[in-house]
Design a protein around this motif. Structure first.
Motif, PDB file in Angstrom:
ATOM      1  N   TYR A 169       4.046  61.529  43.084  1.00  0.00           N
ATOM      2  CA  TYR A 169       3.190  60.316  43.136  1.00  0.00           C
ATOM      3  C   TYR A 169       4.014  59.072  43.683  1.00  0.00           C
ATOM      4  CZ  TYR A 169      -0.862  62.757  40.962  1.00  0.00           C
ATOM      5  OH  TYR A 169      -2.097  63.319  40.650  1.00  0.00           O
ATOM      6  N   LYS A 170       5.353  58.948  43.064  1.00  0.00           N
ATOM      7  CA  LYS A 170       6.255  57.844  43.366  1.00  0.00           C
ATOM      8  C   LYS A 170       6.295  57.877  44.980  1.00  0.00           C
ATOM      9  CE  LYS A 170       8.625  56.749  39.097  1.00  0.00           C
ATOM     10  NZ  LYS A 170       9.965  56.711  38.544  1.00  0.00           N
ATOM     11  N   ARG A 205       5.056  65.841  39.130  1.00  0.00           N
ATOM     12  CA  ARG A 205       3.865  65.426  39.472  1.00  0.00           C
ATOM     13  C   ARG A 205       4.201  63.790  39.933  1.00  0.00           C
ATOM     14  NH1 ARG A 205      -1.775  66.001  38.734  1.00  0.00           N
ATOM     15  NH2 ARG A 205      -1.582  67.901  37.709  1.00  0.00           N
ATOM     16  N   LYS A 206       4.909  63.231  38.808  1.00  0.00           N
ATOM     17  CA  LYS A 206       5.247  61.787  38.958  1.00  0.00           C
ATOM     18  C   LYS A 206       6.198  61.726  39.997  1.00  0.00           C
ATOM     19  CE  LYS A 206       5.024  60.900  34.003  1.00  0.00           C
ATOM     20  NZ  LYS A 206       5.710  60.501  32.573  1.00  0.00           N
ATOM     21  N   ASP A 221      -0.009  57.141  43.971  1.00  0.00           N
ATOM     22  CA  ASP A 221      -0.647  57.761  43.005  1.00  0.00           C
ATOM     23  C   ASP A 221      -2.187  57.594  43.445  1.00  0.00           C
ATOM     24  OD1 ASP A 221      -2.427  58.154  40.488  1.00  0.00           O
ATOM     25  OD2 ASP A 221      -0.892  56.935  39.393  1.00  0.00           O
ATOM     26  N   TYR A 229      -4.715  57.928  41.756  1.00  0.00           N
ATOM     27  CA  TYR A 229      -5.700  57.383  40.709  1.00  0.00           C
ATOM     28  C   TYR A 229      -5.591  55.869  40.578  1.00  0.00           C
ATOM     29  CZ  TYR A 229      -6.566  61.991  39.292  1.00  0.00           C
ATOM     30  OH  TYR A 229      -6.596  63.494  39.217  1.00  0.00           O
ATOM     31  N   THR A 230      -4.789  55.147  41.644  1.00  0.00           N
ATOM     32  CA  THR A 230      -4.643  53.842  41.628  1.00  0.00           C
ATOM     33  C   THR A 230      -5.171  53.156  43.071  1.00  0.00           C
ATOM     34  OG1 THR A 230      -2.392  53.684  42.365  1.00  0.00           O
ATOM     35  CG2 THR A 230      -2.811  54.099  40.288  1.00  0.00           C
ATOM     36  N   ASP A 274      -3.330  52.918  45.439  1.00  0.00           N
ATOM     37  CA  ASP A 274      -2.383  53.735  46.210  1.00  0.00           C
ATOM     38  C   ASP A 274      -3.634  54.585  47.091  1.00  0.00           C
ATOM     39  OD1 ASP A 274      -0.021  52.588  45.579  1.00  0.00           O
ATOM     40  OD2 ASP A 274       0.529  54.381  44.227  1.00  0.00           O
ATOM     41  N   SER A 275      -4.610  54.881  46.599  1.00  0.00           N
ATOM     42  CA  SER A 275      -5.593  55.851  47.226  1.00  0.00           C
ATOM     43  C   SER A 275      -6.101  55.289  48.452  1.00  0.00           C
ATOM     44  CB  SER A 275      -6.881  56.113  46.412  1.00  0.00           C
ATOM     45  OG  SER A 275      -7.557  54.807  45.816  1.00  0.00           O
ATOM     46  N   ARG A 311      -4.738  65.118  43.844  1.00  0.00           N
ATOM     47  CA  ARG A 311      -5.547  64.999  42.439  1.00  0.00           C
ATOM     48  C   ARG A 311      -5.491  66.598  42.199  1.00  0.00           C
ATOM     49  NH1 ARG A 311     -10.448  60.667  43.299  1.00  0.00           N
ATOM     50  NH2 ARG A 311      -9.084  58.915  42.969  1.00  0.00           N
TER      51      ARG A 311
END
Length: 640
Positions: free
Chosen positions: A546-547, A542-543, A551, A553-554, A556-557, A532
């Motif tokens: 995250y992949k 960033r993307k 992510d 913020y989803t 996935d946390s 984050r």
């Protein structure tokens, strides 16, 4: 009798068959005695001050007329800039920084002025500076600006620069007139591209878009018309390299329909594509000399770069005399293509900078980075080995074995984990590794699944699996060490920096019985916060990150929480130490602060070394000396 038999061929041929078996036994015994004597020779043990008195150098750019070479060296304690007159090898120190490291970019071709990059205290916000009239001019001002050199216009009057001064997330392209220092925006990057290269005629810009670890797109952008079309025509990884002299072809690497990257050519006039260079390892990079007389291809062959220089006239390989036993990392040609700058080294000696005259085949050593009081024979070479992990997957690794290690003298060992994610340990000189091995520790640098350099399938094996199977690869590296008759099976620890620091703490929390100690060098311990709070200038990646990781913020946390060592500190049983830079923009200081506090609250023994003026890596010699000395003391106390 044995010596006469070996040296005198007439006597040798006259020996009767009756004596041959005894002679062979004698030879074997003779070789064994010599071998034992060699293995038991006295190895000098060096202090960290002595080993760190070795220097490091970087860069190495020719002036326009190839009469001078400019490079950076840390022989003053931090990196400063030095200029060498190649006619008489006289050296002049151009900068006298005592705080920040200066990394040279080269000469301005039309004015012969030197320019360089530097940040503040390791914050990674590098600016470009020009040395003019013995004064320093900041070409890219701004407290939060991050800038980098991108090339020269065709007439060599303007410098291309990438800068995020407009928007900290994206790097725009500017050109700065070298005489007036006026700056003009050439390309406004508001879509998150990575700018790759610009054509020699200033007409085309190559843009790269990172979608994931397994997919990138490559675009050709026409600056005047602002039209753009895609070069990448299949789902794969792509990396732009350079244009040829007349801008007829653009060279790029891709791993489409292949495990490894290979070199391709794209014709700008008709769109034709052709394979230029392909082998069973990754083509790491490639470029052409100024007049296209030579092509340089670097192949990442089993954890070390193999440099191939092709003569474009007859496609023969250029043979550089005098460097046969060294690992060549980089080369660069002078504009007239008569001289080459070479950076080369070996595992037991820090790399040096050389120049090479193609007309005379004369090799000229510019730097002497190994301290004269250090005998390279006291240090060790590297051996590439492989072992099976828990699921049978073959894991490559690099072994650094102390001279003293043998069956009758078992030594402690460390599993070394590289940074990343997606990095790779390579064969080469590392001061800390040599320091620890010199003091009796074996090092196994593991290239766990997810490491680069071994094909795209291997590279993808830890996607959304970090801290799990890749951690087991490290555990099974420890098991391989335990099977060696020269390793003390009860004295094995783990060490790593950045992503390797995360793996170290993952080992201490999720496999608390496996490793006797851990050394975490600015490692991630809370993936939710790290993902984050990644620096703004990482926006283009960033993307992709995250992949790969998840992510934060989803949902996935939830998994990111599960693999973050910070939240499992209560599991830690064995001592560990943490080294951290206060200015680190990638792994924030609070990561290490909290990890140390949580572990101590749980009753674990922790040593914490914090450098107030360091970032993601310790550049200053005094930082390295202090940090490395404390690592050895910790290991001597809690592992050896």
């Amino acid at each position: 009798f044995l010596i006469i038999t070996i040296r005198n061929k007439y006597l040798r041929y006259s020996i009767k068959n009756l004596f041959m078996k005894n002679i062979i036994k004698s030879i074997a015994l003779f070789i064994l005695v010599i071998s034992c004597a060699e293995s038991e020779k006295n190895i000098q043990q060096y202090s960290i001050d002595t080993l760190m008195s070795n220097n490091r150098s970087s860069g190495g750019s020719f002036s326009k007329d190839a009469s001078k070479l400019v490079y950076s060296s840390d022989k003053s304690g931090v990196f400063n800039i030095y200029e060498v007159n190649l006619k008489n090898n006289k050296e002049t120190q151009l900068t006298n920084s005592e705080e920040e490291s200066f990394f040279v970019n080269g000469y301005a071709p039309s004015t012969n002025e030197v320019f360089y990059s530097a940040d503040k205290g390791g914050n990674e916000n590098s600016h470009i500076y020009l040395i003019r009239n013995n004064e320093t001019v900041d070409l890219t001002p701004g407290e939060n600006t991050k800038a980098s050199f991108f090339g020269w216009t065709q007439d060599e009057q303007d410098m291309y620069v990438l800068s995020n001064s407009r928007d900290p997330r994206f790097f725009d392209l500017y050109k700065i007139n070298i005489l007036t220092l006026e700056s003009v925006m050439v390309y406004k990057n508001d879509k998150g591209y990575s700018l790759n290269s610009i054509s020699n005629n200033d007409k085309h810009l190559v843009l790269n878009l990172n979608l994931s670890r397994s997919e990138q797109k490559l675009f050709l952008y026409e600056i005047k018309s602002k039209q753009q079309f895609e070069i990448s025509n299949q789902t794969a990884n792509y990396s732009g390299q350079n244009f040829d002299k007349n801008d007829e072809n653009f060279l790029y690497t891709t791993n489409y329909d292949s495990e490894f990257y290979y070199l391709m050519s794209y014709n700008l006039n008709n769109g034709d594509r052709s394979i230029v260079y392909k082998t069973n390892w990754d083509v790491a990079f490639s470029y052409l000399s100024k007049n296209d007389s030579f092509r340089v291809v670097a192949v990442n062959e089993d954890a070390q770069n193999k440099i191939i220089i092709k003569n474009m006239n007859d496609q023969s390989d250029l043979n550089l005399i005098g460097l046969e036993n060294m690992n060549i990392n980089r080369v660069a040609f002078s504009d007239d293509e008569k001289m080459i700058r070479i950076s080369a080294g070996s595992p037991n000696s820090p790399g040096d900078i050389y120049t090479y005259n193609l007309s005379t085949n004369k090799l000229n050593k510019i730097t002497t980075n190994l301290n004269s009081s250090v005998n390279p024979d006291d240090l060790v070479n590297a051996e590439v080995i492989r072992y099976e992990s828990f699921d049978g997957l073959e894991i490559p690794a690099i072994l650094y074995k102390p001279h003293s290690a043998k069956k009758g003298n078992k030594v402690p060992a460390l599993v070394w984990v590289h940074g990343g994610p997606g990095g790779q340990s390579k064969v080469g000189y590392r001061a800390l590794i040599q320091y620890l091995v010199n003091h009796g520790y074996a090092i196994l640098a593991v290239n766990n699944r997810g490491s680069s350099g071994y094909g795209k399938t291997f590279y993808s094996l830890d996607d959304r699996n970090h801290g799990e199977d890749d951690l087991q690869d490290c555990v099974w590296g420890k098991k391989w060490l335990q099977d060696q008759d020269y390793i003390d099976p009860d004295k094995i620890g783990i060490i790593g920096g950045s992503y390797g620091g995360f793996m170290t703490m993952a080992a201490m929390t999720f496999e608390p019985e496996e490793f006797k100690v851990g050394v975490n060098i600015y490692g991630v311990t809370n993936w939710i916060r790290t993902l984050r709070s990644i620096p703004a200038f990482w926006e283009t990646s960033r993307k992709r990150l995250y992949k790969e990781m998840g992510d934060p913020y989803t949902n996935d946390s939830l998994r990111l929480y599960d693999i973050s060592p910070l939240f499992h500190a209560k599991n830690i049983k064995n001592p560990f130490m943490v080294l951290q830079g206060a200015n680190d923009p990638r792994v924030l200081q609070i990561e290490s602060d909290e990890m140390v506090q949580e572990a101590r609250n749980a009753g674990a023994y922790v040593e914490y070394v914090l450098f107030e003026d360091a970032g993601h890596g310790f550049v200053k010699k005094d930082q390295q000396i202090e940090g490395n000395q404390k690592i050895l003391t910790f290991l001597d106390n809690y592992l050896k």
